[in-house]
Design an enzyme around this catalytic site. Structure first.
Site, PDB file in Angstrom:
ATOM      1  N   GLU A 183       0.825  -1.203   0.000  1.00  0.00           N
ATOM      2  CA  GLU A 183       0.000   0.000   0.000  1.00  0.00           C
ATOM      3  C   GLU A 183       0.860   1.254   0.000  1.00  0.00           C
ATOM      4  OE1 GLU A 183      -2.852  -0.166   3.138  1.00  0.00           O
ATOM      5  OE2 GLU A 183      -3.908  -1.870   2.238  1.00  0.00           O
ATOM      6  N   ARG A 238      -1.476 -10.962   3.003  1.00  0.00           N
ATOM      7  CA  ARG A 238      -2.641 -11.832   2.852  1.00  0.00           C
ATOM      8  C   ARG A 238      -3.379 -11.434   1.582  1.00  0.00           C
ATOM      9  NH1 ARG A 238      -6.397  -7.977   4.019  1.00  0.00           N
ATOM     10  NH2 ARG A 238      -5.918  -6.496   5.683  1.00  0.00           N
TER      11      ARG A 238
END
Length: 745
Positions: free
Chosen positions: A306, A324
């Site tokens: 991110e 994940r």
């Protein structure tokens, strides 16, 4: 598999790129697992089961007592109970889950997202038990789970990092001094955080300590670790993230980026791929930086890197890495035509990446996802629990098992969900009901398709954010692309209008009134629906009441932010001998003819010469019903006089209780002095005591529900008379938390 009403239908798989990837993967030499256990629940468990079944892999579900009859349990080949409803006693019990894996003979565990998906200790326990953890190595989880460690590693790897503080000194005074050094506004973040928990934006030094305390409480409750880091707040930031994949053989690629900038409480609402308005050069730089990040920690499997991106300069900074599968992974599947869960299973089994050359990964069209959540938007997006009394998916919707699912011509619609009609949204878990994903050749076509699909999505039984998502998707700023994470702060009044400014238009009240009487006449005459006249229409009115008075109000208005019982519309409905109606309201008369409501909720009526075709549901209202709820879906355009272009109306209907029953100038809280809980939850902290004078808006109590903290403010200035609960107590929605007495002048 697709959900239509109460039926599940098998659907064929997928788009040409997805089929191509399966052919390439079938050439891998490593043997696939024969059975896996899914250490999760709800939507993501159902999503994993669908891919596993297609691959011929048997599945084991685990469930808490609250989920014994849930959809993921029904879909799995076998299911094992792991504990009572609270997650700490079930889905977060790694020992119980591994015992279930051993007992069932599962060779691998898929953690989904949330719960134990980013728990390094659990990954290590899996390895010790001889069970494959379908995720990255323990070390990578541990390093990326600590935001401070992650930022140091990223900086060494040449990945841009935002300035801030992520050191070991965690004293309150030192962190405040560091915040001043970094400069306000500053972000406080939990070192082990995620999902918006343990995160606050602080604008001034005066608000730092209270925000720090709240972040510590949320972090300790959610991650058992209250360490914090500080980051410089990037002006006009976008949240842009990159999907990465790596195998055990040293191959690593990215599957392009997603824009997730529309957020409330630091949690995503709308996600799309690719990110609009980003140049090809920036897209390539983002992808390369994300791959460097993955390689720097020896990553294996699916991960998301991110970034915060400056809207004006497209300069980007590493934010965190989620080790994940992400909630929003379907938009990546739709634009690449790939099944990321299948990739996870194959990589975990030791196989090579299906597409290991970056140039081979396709990027086709545009995809947008809306998270449909059970929450009260008008009350600050408070999560709610309840039963899905009605759930109808958009026409043409498929369900998640890779890209290309759904059949809507050029626009493809996909719905990933873990619930169906009749299921309950539990207070113990995340309030997400479903994910609605739309794919189209262009972003403009995708937005149009998303808005239409949201209009078709029907939920009754609890409030949702469906209307809110539609308003955001139709907002001019969002349509232009490149919105910042401050979108809701800047445009909240436009996409979350005050209920008091949105009374239902007259024709909505008229149609709702007639729907109530049609429902009531059926209940009076043939309660078991044994009549051949199953369409609810005029012939049976002879046995009913010819003239009735009703009071209707918008559901949001009838239960406003403080539970106020606000003014609605009182109507008189007269049943005519020819099967028509005359509805009188506020001095106006409306002629209604041809009104019918079938058992499935399809309604037709002609009001003053204009024909309406809509869906309508009437809940909690019978022959002698005192109160009910009417929901109208007008999918063929807005009703006449509706300046807000809504297609969905939710109204509370009652029999008038006499003069003065409605329209009181005082809220329920002010007239009774009772401050009630807006949701079921747990008392975290009591901030007021008996005898204390408080100002309007002053914080009285802090509650925790569905993983987030919520502050209960004073609805008016007064003196605290009674505090009913202490920290640690569980409360129901509507419980009286505190009673206040108005201050005497």
């Amino acid at each position: 598999m697709a959900f239509l009403g109460n039926r599940w239908l098998l659907r064929s798989a997928c788009s040409p790129p997805f089929a191509m990837s399966r052919r390439r993967m079938s050439a891998a030499s490593n043997k696939m697992f024969s059975k896996i256990l899914i250490a999760n629940r709800g939507e993501i468990a159902c999503r994993i089961i669908k891919t596993a079944k297609r691959m011929g892999v048997a599945t084991v579900a685990v469930y808490s007592d609250a989920d014994a009859n849930s959809l993921h349990v029904a879909l799995a080949d076998e299911a094992i109970r792991i504990g009572p409803p609270p997650a700490l006693e079930s889905y977060l019990r790694g020992d119980n889950i591994l015992e279930a894996a051993t007992r069932s003979g599962a060779q691998a565990v898929h953690p989904g997202y949330g719960f134990l998906s980013e728990n390094a200790t659990f990954a290590k326990q899996c390895a010790s038990a001889g069970v494959t953890f379908i995720g990255p190595p323990e070390k990578a989880i541990d390093q990326m789970g600590s935001k401070s460690v992650a930022k140091a590693i990223m900086s060494d790897a040449g990945v841009p990092v935002c300035p801030g503080y992520h050191g070991e000194d965690q004293s309150d005074a030192f962190l405040e001094e560091e915040a001043k050094r970094v400069g306000f506004p500053v972000m406080i973040k939990a070192v082990m955080g995620g999902g918006g928990k343990g995160m606050r934006l602080v604008q001034t030094p005066e608000g730092f300590q209270s925000a720090l305390e709240a972040c510590r409480r949320e972090a300790a409750a959610g991650f058992a670790d209250d360490r914090m880091l500080l980051e410089r707040y990037v002006n006009e930031p976008r949240h842009v993230e990159v999907q990465v994949f790596a195998d055990t053989l040293g191959n690593a690629v990215h599957l392009f980026e997603r824009d997730c900038s529309v957020q409330r409480r630091h949690q995503k609402v709308l996600e799309e791929a690719p990110a609009p308005g980003i140049s090809d050069a920036t897209r390539a730089e983002l992808g390369e930086a994300a791959v460097r990040a993955a390689k720097a920690v020896g990553y294996v499997g699916a991960g998301t890197v991110e970034f915060l991106m400056d809207t004006r300069t497209q300069e980007f900074f590493f934010c965190e890495m989620n080790t994940r599968l992400q909630v929003e992974h379907p938009v990546t599947e739709m634009v690449t035509g790939l099944d990321l869960v299948e990739w996870q299973l194959r990589v975990a089994a030791g196989q090579e990446l299906p597409l290991k050359n970056q140039a081979d990964i396709p990027l086709v069209g545009h995809a947008i996802e809306a998270r449909i959540c059970a929450e009260n938007v008008a009350r600050g997006f408070l999560p709610v629990a309840g039963t899905l009394r009605r759930m109808r998916l958009p026409s043409g919707a498929g369900s998640g098992a890779g890209g290309g699912d759904g059949d809507g011509g050029e626009v493809k619609i996909r719905v990933d969900t873990g619930v169906q009609e009749g299921d309950a949204v539990s207070v113990h878990y995340d309030p997400m009901v479903a994910k609605l994903i739309v794919h189209a050749p262009t972003r403009s076509a995708g937005l149009h398709g998303l808005r239409k699909a949201l209009r078709d999505f029907q939920v009754v039984g609890l409030p949702t954010n469906i209307d809110f998502c539609e308003r955001v998707a139709g907002h001019r700023g969002f349509e232009e692309g490149g919105v910042t994470t401050a979108f809701l702060e800047e445009h909240g009044d436009e996409v979350v209008p005050s209920p008091e400014t949105m009374p239902p238009p007259p024709h909505a009240v008229v149609l709702a009134s007639v729907a109530v009487l049609l429902e009531e006449q059926t209940a009076v005459t043939f309660p078991n629906d044994t009549s051949p006249w199953s369409a609810r229409s005029g012939p049976w009115r002879a046995v009913g009441v010819r003239k009735q008075k009703l009071a209707l109000a918008s559901r949001d208005t009838a239960a406003g932010a403080d539970g106020a019982d606000e003014a609605g519309s009182e109507v008189t409905v007269e049943c005519l001998a020819d099967g028509g109606y005359v509805v009188e309201m506020q001095g106006a008369r409306f002629a209604v003819s041809g009104a019918q409501l079938d058992a499935g909720g399809a309604m037709t009526a002609i009001v003053d010469g204009r024909r309406y075709s809509l869906d309508a549901t009437v809940e909690g209202w019978g022959a002698v019903g005192a109160e009910g709820e009417v929901t109208l879906w007008c999918n063929h355009g807005p009703l006449e006089g509706d300046g807000y272009d809504r297609n969905r109306y939710e109204l509370v209907v009652t029999r008038p209780r006499g003069r003065g029953a409605r329209g009181s100038s005082k809220s329920t809280a002010e007239s009774t002095g009772r401050v009630t809980s807006p949701m079921p939850g747990r008392v975290v902290r009591v901030l007021a005591e008996s005898g204390q004078d408080v100002e309007k808006g002053q914080e009285l109590m802090i509650l925790e529900a569905m993983k987030m903290e919520h502050t209960v403010p004073a609805p008016f200035a007064g003196k605290v008379d009674l505090v009913s609960y202490v920290a640690g107590d569980l409360v129901d929605e509507g419980s009286v938390l505190i009673t206040l007495k108005p201050l005497t002048k």
